[in-house]
Scaffold this active site. Structure first.
Site, short mmCIF file in Angstrom:
data_model
loop_
_atom_site.label_atom_id
_atom_site.label_comp_id
_atom_site.label_asym_id
_atom_site.label_seq_id
_atom_site.Cartn_x
_atom_site.Cartn_y
_atom_site.Cartn_z
N SER B 109 51.02 52.75 41.12
CA SER B 109 51.01 52.78 42.58
C SER B 109 51.32 51.43 43.21
CB SER B 109 49.66 53.29 43.09
OG SER B 109 48.65 52.35 42.82
N LYS B 146 45.10 49.08 45.95
CA LYS B 146 46.09 49.35 47.01
C LYS B 146 46.16 48.18 47.99
CE LYS B 146 47.10 53.83 46.20
NZ LYS B 146 46.36 53.87 44.94
#
Lengths: 188, 188
Positions: B109, B146
């Site tokens: 990610s 993230k």
DNA sequence: TATTCTATAGAACGATCGTTCACTTTGTCA
DNA sequence: TGACAAAGTGAACGATCGTTCTATAGAATA
């Protein structure tokens, strides 16, 4: 509020790169008896933070290394006591300090390998390069960071960026070192 | 062939994380007079490899740090004597060892930020996270790595990969640490 | 060959090392 | 409150520390 002796000695080691003597710990901890220090150190030895090596005090890996955690998907990343693992970045990345150096990267020719501008790469000059390695090479007097590739009997360089074509040496190709790893800092 | 005393003591320090005493250097160097050792050490101190600190021997940065070179386009990357720079990776990347740990990355990610699967990221738990930082966060009981983003008054997470949509917390979003850097090993 | 220089040998020194002793203070818990 | 455990005091000890001295061996120089 109890004084944090461990924090104090870690700070000392971080600055001086050596452990303090008992006398120095007296000042460091604000104590006045070497026996008190002796007991504190003894406890650390039992905890595996320090060790006696040749009857001299030395830190163990646990003393200054960072804990290494694994990411468990959808769970808290925890380091169980049983499979605890500690490592220092220098030990992890540098195999032979005497033949290694760091190089600040210029350009975007290796972005697909996750090497960006201003990253630092660790270069080992004594490693023999294999096909597929990222190497610091000198191709026709020009220095560059590229993949080393072997095609039949010919050796050439390849960027990790579609913008750049493969480089076949006109005269000579010298490999000056192998890129062992890369580090990038996001915050300072 | 002269014995390489410097290599010997560096090897000792690399293993023991402390400098040897003069007596230990006798064995280490294969000498039988402390005076010989004393002169050798004195030379190293003059060269700036070691130093006397509080009348005790300690290594300087130059002793165990790696030289840092800059890449000069179309030229040999050289470290001129004047602006010589040495650094250790631990010092470079880790601000506060007591609040930091390493995390092995799972998933893709964050590939656009140059963080790949199996990379190690350095996480500082005490840093306050700013918008745009890469953080280790817990969003609705799920842990993930993230970008932290702020949109007007709402805080949410964003991947560095077009495959994944932004994550807005349904109930809660906890930031457990800020990613200070990333390291990747190409060869072992 | 004679001379000089450097590296090592060998011994001596006071200073500091870490360990250990017996004792005192402090904190905790029943 | 009393008892126990944990933590710190203070002094003493032999061992090891790093420094310094003079002396010797070998290489370099001339």
């Amino acid at each position: 509020m109890k004084p944090d002796y461990l924090a104090a000695i870690k700070q000392f080691y971080g600055k001086a790169k050596r452990l303090p003597s008992y006398s120095e710990m007296l000042d460091l901890f604000g104590l006045s008896s070497k026996n008190a220090v002796h007991k504190i150190v003894h406890k650390w030895i039992e905890d595996g933070l320090l060790k006696k090596e040749n009857s001299k005090l030395a830190p163990t890996g646990k003393f200054f290394a960072l804990p290494l955690l694994g990411m468990v998907r959808a769970g808290q990343p925890i380091l169980a006591d049983e499979n605890k693992s500690y490592l220092t970045l220098d030990e992890y990345l540098i195999d032979d300090p005497s033949s290694s150096f760091l190089l600040k990267v210029r350009g975007d020719s290796m972005v697909n390998a996750g090497i960006f501008e201003d990253d630092l790469v660790i270069i080992d000059m004594k490693r023999s390069a294999l096909s597929g390695d990222i190497v610091l090479a000198e191709i026709d007097k020009e220095w560059t960071l590229k993949y080393l590739k072997k095609d039949k009997n010919r050796i050439y360089l390849e960027a990790a960026n579609d913008k750049y074509p493969p480089l076949h040496p006109k005269k000579e190709l010298k490999v000056h070192g192998v890129v062992m790893g890369v580090i990038r800092k996001f915050r300072s």
